[in-house]
Design a protein around this motif. Structure first.
Motif, PDB file in Angstrom:
ATOM      1  N   GLU A   1      -0.202  -2.319  -6.595  1.00  0.00           N
ATOM      2  CA  GLU A   1      -0.717  -1.614  -5.424  1.00  0.00           C
ATOM      3  C   GLU A   1      -2.204  -1.881  -5.214  1.00  0.00           C
ATOM      4  N   TRP A   2      -2.639  -1.675  -3.976  1.00  0.00           N
ATOM      5  CA  TRP A   2      -4.054  -1.780  -3.654  1.00  0.00           C
ATOM      6  C   TRP A   2      -4.829  -0.562  -4.155  1.00  0.00           C
ATOM      7  N   GLN A   3      -4.225   0.617  -3.983  1.00  0.00           N
ATOM      8  CA  GLN A   3      -4.895   1.865  -4.350  1.00  0.00           C
ATOM      9  C   GLN A   3      -4.103   2.541  -5.470  1.00  0.00           C
ATOM     10  N   THR A   4      -4.380   2.140  -6.694  1.00  0.00           N
ATOM     11  CA  THR A   4      -3.576   2.603  -7.812  1.00  0.00           C
ATOM     12  C   THR A   4      -3.827   4.071  -8.161  1.00  0.00           C
TER      13      THR A   4
ATOM     14  N   ASP B   1       0.858  -1.183   0.000  1.00  0.00           N
ATOM     15  CA  ASP B   1       0.000   0.000   0.000  1.00  0.00           C
ATOM     16  C   ASP B   1       0.896   1.236   0.000  1.00  0.00           C
TER      17      ASP B   1
ATOM     18  N   THR C   1       0.257   4.282  -0.517  1.00  0.00           N
ATOM     19  CA  THR C   1      -0.282   5.546   0.005  1.00  0.00           C
ATOM     20  C   THR C   1       0.229   5.838   1.411  1.00  0.00           C
TER      21      THR C   1
ATOM     22  N   PRO D   1      -5.245   6.776  -6.472  1.00  0.00           N
ATOM     23  CA  PRO D   1      -4.779   7.819  -5.533  1.00  0.00           C
ATOM     24  C   PRO D   1      -3.251   7.911  -5.464  1.00  0.00           C
TER      25      PRO D   1
END
Length: 495
Positions: free
Chosen positions: A429-432, A401, A403, A434
């Motif tokens: 990534e989990w949150q691509t 992650d 972020t 952002p």
């Protein structure tokens, strides 16, 4: 025509129409011997059971060439062979490197067939010892023997031992020069394969075999015995296993593990430090008066400027003023922020970049910050000068992650124009969305943003295609490959 079993040449019969007979080229007995050796090699690699016919043929060839029969013994290490037959040392060195034009570009009749058979026997021994690693439990002695044999393979390819496996030798060798494997070394004909493509493919495979051997070894028991632990040779695969298992070690085992990690870190640091110091950093600052010491004396300029004081009668040059070279360089304080993905797939990059950050931290006016992350982020800046302590504080494995690392990195960018952010990850990534938006914002702010997919000696590593395309569109393509690429990028920015 030659019978391949008897070696006799058959007399050609006349043609039916009574015309001249068609003479069939005789088969080369040396070619048959070479093929027998390579068929034995393939059989050994892909079948655990011995093939008596191939073994007998191989033994006959080796004895006929005057080579030691230990070349056919899977249990005999190359070290033990060259110890008993030191004259073979020079033959193993560079065994598979390109032949000189005089040797390899001549006509077919000029080739030394007997020498090709001899080289085939040596090549077979090296390849068999390295790639036929067997199965079952592995002892410390077996691992040490394999590492030594792998070193001989690297030497045969013109590299330094450990270079292809991402270890200590990260410089250039004959193998990196773009040549091909010698036709006389492999017995092949036609264009030789390009080593610049072959070597990057071999390096990861060697690392994979070594990692498998380490997993099959009872590492904790070996580390608990000082004598067995002393036989271990530190490598990237071994360091990865030690870092993963360090929390389960204690006492003598933990002390031996730390000693191995320290040895490996020091060896890699020595290579990387040489690469960093090869180029000067910063332009000459002529606003700073030169230091008036002898080593800075500009003798040519001093003579030129004082030529009007030459006395022909006395044949002497009187010097009114000495001139010195400027050595001070313009150095603007730079901030280097290194963010490293410490998930299991990035171990090689984690080790290399941790050491690299410590080296740049030792340069004047370079402020280095180091952040490691998986699903949580850890600011390792207080220990950035000591890569050994830094690695001991990492926790390999887990998800990814970015972020959480970005939340630590963004506040450190005080002056974007004097800041470079190096982000090392495979970017799965989990949150691509952002995370990429934050990275693009850093790039637009004026800071130098360098996304890095892998910084290994082999260059193997996959990168999320989604991120790769967007970084390319942003004008900051993902940097992947040898760690020298990252060193050059950083030196260019800091200059």
């Amino acid at each position: 025509m030659t019978d391949t079993t008897t070696g006799r040449t058959a007399v050609p019969e006349p043609s039916i129409d009574g015309g001249p007979s068609v003479r069939v080229p005789e088969a080369d007995p040396h070619a048959n011997r070479r093929q027998a050796l390579y068929w034995r090699l393939l059989a050994r690699l892909f079948d655990q059971e011995e093939q008596p016919a191939l073994e007998s043929a191989g033994l006959a060839v080796v004895e006929d060439m005057g080579l030691p029969t230990a070349l056919l013994d899977p249990q005999a290490s190359i070290d033990s062979i060259v110890q008993r037959h030191p004259e073979l040392t020079t033959e193993f060195d560079g065994l598979m490197t390109p032949a000189s034009p005089a040797e390899g570009d001549g006509d077919e009749g000029g080739r030394d067939r007997a020498e090709e058979v001899r080289r085939a026997a040596l090549v077979s021994k090296v390849l068999l010892n390295v790639f036929a690693s067997g199965s079952g439990n592995v002892s410390a002695g077996q691992l040490a023997r394999w590492q030594s044999d792998a070193g001989w393979l690297e030497r045969a390819l013109g590299c330094r031992p450990g270079e292809l496996r991402g270890g200590r030798g990260a410089g250039t060798g004959a193998g990196a020069s773009g040549g091909g494997v010698s036709p006389t070394g492999t017995g092949g004909r036609g264009p030789a394969p390009d080593l610049s493509r072959l070597i990057p493919s071999i390096g990861p495979e060697l690392g994979s075999i070594e990692a498998d051997l380490i997993k099959r070894m009872h590492l904790r028991e070996v580390l608990a015995d000082p004598q067995l632990a002393a036989r271990l040779t530190p490598s990237m695969s071994l360091i990865e296993q030690l870092l993963r298992d360090k929390n389960n070690l204690s006492g003598v085992a933990l002390a031996n593990a730390k000693a191995l990690i320290r040895r490996f870190v020091d060896e890699v640091a020595e290579v990387l430090r040489t690469q960093v110091e090869k180029a000067t950093v910063g332009a000459l600052d002529r606003s700073v008066p030169p230091k008036r010491v002898y080593r800075n004396l500009d003798l040519d300029r001093t003579i030129w400027k004082n030529l009007t004081n030459w006395s022909p009668e006395e044949k002497r040059l009187y010097v009114d003023r000495l001139y010195y070279r400027h050595t001070a360089r313009k150095t603007t304080p730079q901030r280097l922020i290194v963010v490293v993905d410490q998930s299991g797939s990035m171990v090689d990059s984690m080790v290399n970049c941790t050491i690299l950050a410590s080296i740049f931290a030792g340069l004047p006016k370079v402020d280095v910050h180091l952040i490691a992350y998986d699903t949580q982020a850890l600011d390792l800046t207080p220990w950035v000068h000591d890569p050994f302590e830094t690695l001991l504080r990492t926790n390999l494995g887990g998800g990814t992650d970015g972020t959480v690392a970005m939340a630590l990195a963004q506040p450190k960018i005080a002056e974007p124009r004097n800041t470079v952010v190096v982000w090392i990850s495979d970017f799965y990534e989990w949150q691509t969305e952002p995370l990429f938006a934050s990275m693009a914002a850093i790039h637009r702010s004026g800071a130098k943003f360098i996304p890095v997919g892998s910084v290994t000696s082999s260059g193997r590593g996959s990168v999320n295609p989604w991120f790769r395309e967007r970084f390319k569109d942003l004008g900051t393509p993902v940097l992947s490959g040898h760690i020298r690429k990252l060193v050059n990028e950083l030196k260019t920015f800091l200059a």
